[in-house]
Design a protein around this motif. Structure first.
Motif, PDB file in Angstrom:
ATOM      1  N   LEU A 194       2.061   9.489  -5.584  1.00 40.04           N
ATOM      2  CA  LEU A 194       2.593  10.780  -5.156  1.00 40.04           C
ATOM      3  C   LEU A 194       3.651  11.294  -6.145  1.00 40.04           C
TER       4      LEU A 194
ATOM      5  N   LEU B 119      -3.503  11.653  -0.896  1.00 43.54           N
ATOM      6  CA  LEU B 119      -2.826  10.444  -1.373  1.00 43.54           C
ATOM      7  C   LEU B 119      -2.106   9.715  -0.250  1.00 43.54           C
ATOM      8  N   MET B 120      -1.620  10.476   0.729  1.00 41.12           N
ATOM      9  CA  MET B 120      -0.916   9.857   1.853  1.00 41.12           C
ATOM     10  C   MET B 120      -1.856   9.486   2.998  1.00 41.12           C
ATOM     11  N   GLY B 121      -3.138   9.796   2.855  1.00 41.91           N
ATOM     12  CA  GLY B 121      -4.110   9.336   3.843  1.00 41.91           C
ATOM     13  C   GLY B 121      -4.605  10.374   4.817  1.00 41.91           C
TER      14      GLY B 121
ATOM     15  N   GLU C 247       0.828  -1.206   0.000  1.00 50.02           N
ATOM     16  CA  GLU C 247       0.000   0.000   0.000  1.00 50.02           C
ATOM     17  C   GLU C 247       0.866   1.261   0.000  1.00 50.02           C
ATOM     18  N   LEU C 248       1.936   1.259   0.792  1.00 46.24           N
ATOM     19  CA  LEU C 248       2.827   2.413   0.817  1.00 46.24           C
ATOM     20  C   LEU C 248       3.503   2.619  -0.537  1.00 46.24           C
TER      21      LEU C 248
ATOM     22  N   ARG D   1       1.010   4.264  -2.809  1.00 42.61           N
ATOM     23  CA  ARG D   1       0.850   5.677  -2.429  1.00 42.61           C
ATOM     24  C   ARG D   1       2.031   6.516  -2.917  1.00 42.61           C
TER      25      ARG D   1
ATOM     26  N   TRP E 208       1.454  11.839   5.736  1.00 43.94           N
ATOM     27  CA  TRP E 208       2.006  10.580   6.215  1.00 43.94           C
ATOM     28  C   TRP E 208       2.388  10.669   7.692  1.00 43.94           C
TER      29      TRP E 208
END
Length: 129
Positions: free
Chosen positions: A11, A43-45, A3-4, A7, A88
């Motif tokens: 990004l 995008l980073m949550g 998942e990272l 992301r 993040w």
């Protein structure tokens, strides 16, 4: 792909779009720090973290329209970097890495200031060549 990793790939793609918009696409306004930081934070949550980091740069440089041959700071990339770090960093709040919600935001803004200055210096050197 984790998942990272997804992301970070999104990004990087967003940073490329922002950079192209800032320098050569015809100004679709994606390079405005509020927009760039908000999307990077999302995008980073953490949309809120990215939006507040982008808002700082939007307040610093309110008139970011390239008129003539003016040399502007790379505020779009600064917004992306600050928004991503703020977004993040919200995942790290409460861990031993960061203690408050303002830590990632401050760190993101400081990194963004460095990116904006570096981008302007890079453009100045390119124009000189």
């Amino acid at each position: 792909m984790t998942e990272l990793g997804i992301r970070l790939a999104l990004l990087l793609l967003w940073a490329a779009v922002v950079s192209l918009d800032e320098r050569c696409l015809g100004s679709l306004m994606f390079h405005q720090p509020l927009v760039a930081g908000s999307v990077a934070g999302a995008l980073m949550g953490n949309l809120t973290g990215g939006m507040t980091a982008g808002l700082v740069f939007q307040c610093l440089w309110p008139g970011l329209l390239p008129v003539g041959g003016t040399l502007l700071p790379a505020a779009g990339l600064a917004g992306v970097l600050a928004g991503a770090v703020s977004g993040w960093g919200a995942h790290l709040v409460g861990t031993r890495a960061l203690w408050t919600a303002d830590g990632p935001r401050l760190f993101g803004v400081l990194l963004g200031m460095g990116a904006a200055g570096t981008g302007a210096a890079w453009e100045r050197g390119t124009r000189r060549r």
